[in-house]
Motif scaffolding. Structure first.
Motif, PDB file in Angstrom:
ATOM      1  N   LEU A  31       0.845  -1.204   0.000  1.00  0.00           N
ATOM      2  CA  LEU A  31       0.000   0.000   0.000  1.00  0.00           C
ATOM      3  C   LEU A  31       0.876   1.248   0.000  1.00  0.00           C
ATOM      4  CD1 LEU A  31      -2.764  -1.154   2.488  1.00  0.00           C
ATOM      5  CD2 LEU A  31      -2.810  -1.107   0.004  1.00  0.00           C
ATOM      6  N   SER A  64      -6.329   1.769   7.036  1.00  0.00           N
ATOM      7  CA  SER A  64      -5.213   0.888   6.664  1.00  0.00           C
ATOM      8  C   SER A  64      -4.043   1.058   7.634  1.00  0.00           C
ATOM      9  CB  SER A  64      -4.771   1.153   5.225  1.00  0.00           C
ATOM     10  OG  SER A  64      -4.029   2.350   5.139  1.00  0.00           O
ATOM     11  N   TRP A  69      -2.651  -2.829   7.647  1.00  0.00           N
ATOM     12  CA  TRP A  69      -2.738  -3.600   6.411  1.00  0.00           C
ATOM     13  C   TRP A  69      -1.451  -3.412   5.632  1.00  0.00           C
ATOM     14  CZ3 TRP A  69      -7.911  -1.074   4.599  1.00  0.00           C
ATOM     15  CH2 TRP A  69      -8.959  -1.510   5.422  1.00  0.00           C
ATOM     16  N   ALA A  75      -7.098  -3.600   1.180  1.00  0.00           N
ATOM     17  CA  ALA A  75      -7.651  -2.258   0.981  1.00  0.00           C
ATOM     18  C   ALA A  75      -8.842  -2.299   0.027  1.00  0.00           C
ATOM     19  CB  ALA A  75      -6.572  -1.327   0.441  1.00  0.00           C
TER      20      ALA A  75
END
Ligand code: GTP
Ligand code: MG
Length: 304
Positions: A31, A64, A69, A75
């Motif tokens: 991410l 997140s 995450w 996500a």
């Protein structure tokens, strides 16, 4: 074909506009900044509009971080839940609390008002309601004839005025006839264009006053019909109508055409008015009550 299959087929273009989201999930990427930028680009291209896209992404980034995450599939799965949450507002079902119930249908020209009145007539008469159509679009020559054809198709009562007559007087006549003929639901089709925009808004306000005077209540529903293929234009039009009349619901039409899925999210986020129905074609049965969960499933279902 099943109803869900039909919905999926109709939403084909919308689904294409969001296919990139599935790809991002399948890549199971970290991410990082690139991921968020790509997701934002997809949302804007799919007609979410910048304010709505940013609101969703800000929320997603916060969660997140809080939940540590690391991969894009996490996500994306949360993203779908968030979109569904954005689309879910109270009072999404058609509210017909009085008798006769009055539904005022408004929107810019060509958005699909008359077609939607016809489809709603079929929807309501199939549910056993006695329906009347009132042609309050006295501005355009063929408008009343067009509505008359829909009335015949679904066995609705039909009231019209002379071309160029005052729409509010047609509404008045319609309400009187509805009481006399024991009608359950009166659907009022209005003009989408007058000499000026302020004329149009004034006329809607006047019709609303007549309805209040004659029934003792505002319309049970004031539905804005929005052409889903007009994207961000649809949003600015919707805002104008929402300022002029108290909308209770939105119908998004032409989702079978070149509409992109994000426009629904932008509409609900901007107006804070629920989408009540979606138009999935020109035919009399191609209208569906809007259910966010089913819509999301059809929008993201893989093209199998
Ligand atoms: N593909 C598709 N076409 C639609 C849908 N709803 C309406 N249309 C088409 O859009 C065009 C305009 O529809 P109308 O119902 O006449 O629109 P209107 O808002 O009443 O237009 P004015 O009376 O001119 O203001 C027609 O060709 C309809 O067949 C839909 O859900 N899907
Ligand atoms: Mg019309």
């Amino acid at each position: 074909m099943s109803w869900f299959g039909k919905l999926k087929t109709a939403l084909g273009r919308s689904r294409e506009s969001l296919a990139g989201v599935e790809t991002l999930a399948q890549q199971r990427r970290p991410l990082d900044r690139d991921f968020w930028d790509e997701l934002e680009e997809i949302l804007i291209a799919a007609d979410f509009g910048v304010p709505t896209a940013d609101k969703i992404l800000d929320g997603l980034q916060t969660v997140s971080r809080q939940e540590f995450w690391s991969r894009s599939d996490q996500a994306v799965s949360r993203f779908k839940q968030d979109v569904r949450r954005f689309l879910t507002l109270p009072n999404a079902a058609l509210r017909l609390s009085s008798r006769p119930a009055v539904i005022l249908v408004v929107g810019v020209n060509g958005s699909g008002k008359t077609t939607t009145v016809g489809k709603l007539g079929r929807y309501l008469s199939s549910a056993g309601k006695r329906v009347m159509f009132v042609a309050a679009d006295t501005f355009r020559a063929a408008a009343a004839e067009q509505l008359g054809v829909w009335a015949e198709r679904c066995g609705a009562e039909f009231v019209r005025g002379r071309e160029g007559s005052d729409p509010s007087s047609v509404v008045y006549d319609g309400l009187a006839a509805a009481k006399a003929r024991n009608v359950d639901v009166v659907l009022i089709d209005t003009a989408g264009r007058l000499q000026t925009k302020s004329n149009l808004m004034d006329e809607l306000k006047k019709m609303r006053r007549i309805i209040e005077r004659e029934t003792g209540r505002p319309p049970d529903e004031t539905l804005l019909v929005v052409d889903g293929t007009t994207g961000q234009n649809a949003i600015s039009q919707a805002k104008l109508f929402n300022e002029a009349t108290a909308l209770t619901g939105v119908v998004v039409t032409k989702l079978d055409s070149t509409a992109k899925g994000g426009v629904l999210v932008a509409i609900v986020d901007t107006l804070v008015v629920p989408i009540k129905f979606i138009g999935l074609g020109e035919g009399i049965d191609e209208l569906s009550p809007f259910d966010p969960a089913t819509f999301i499933d059809a929008l993201f279902a893989s093209a199998a």
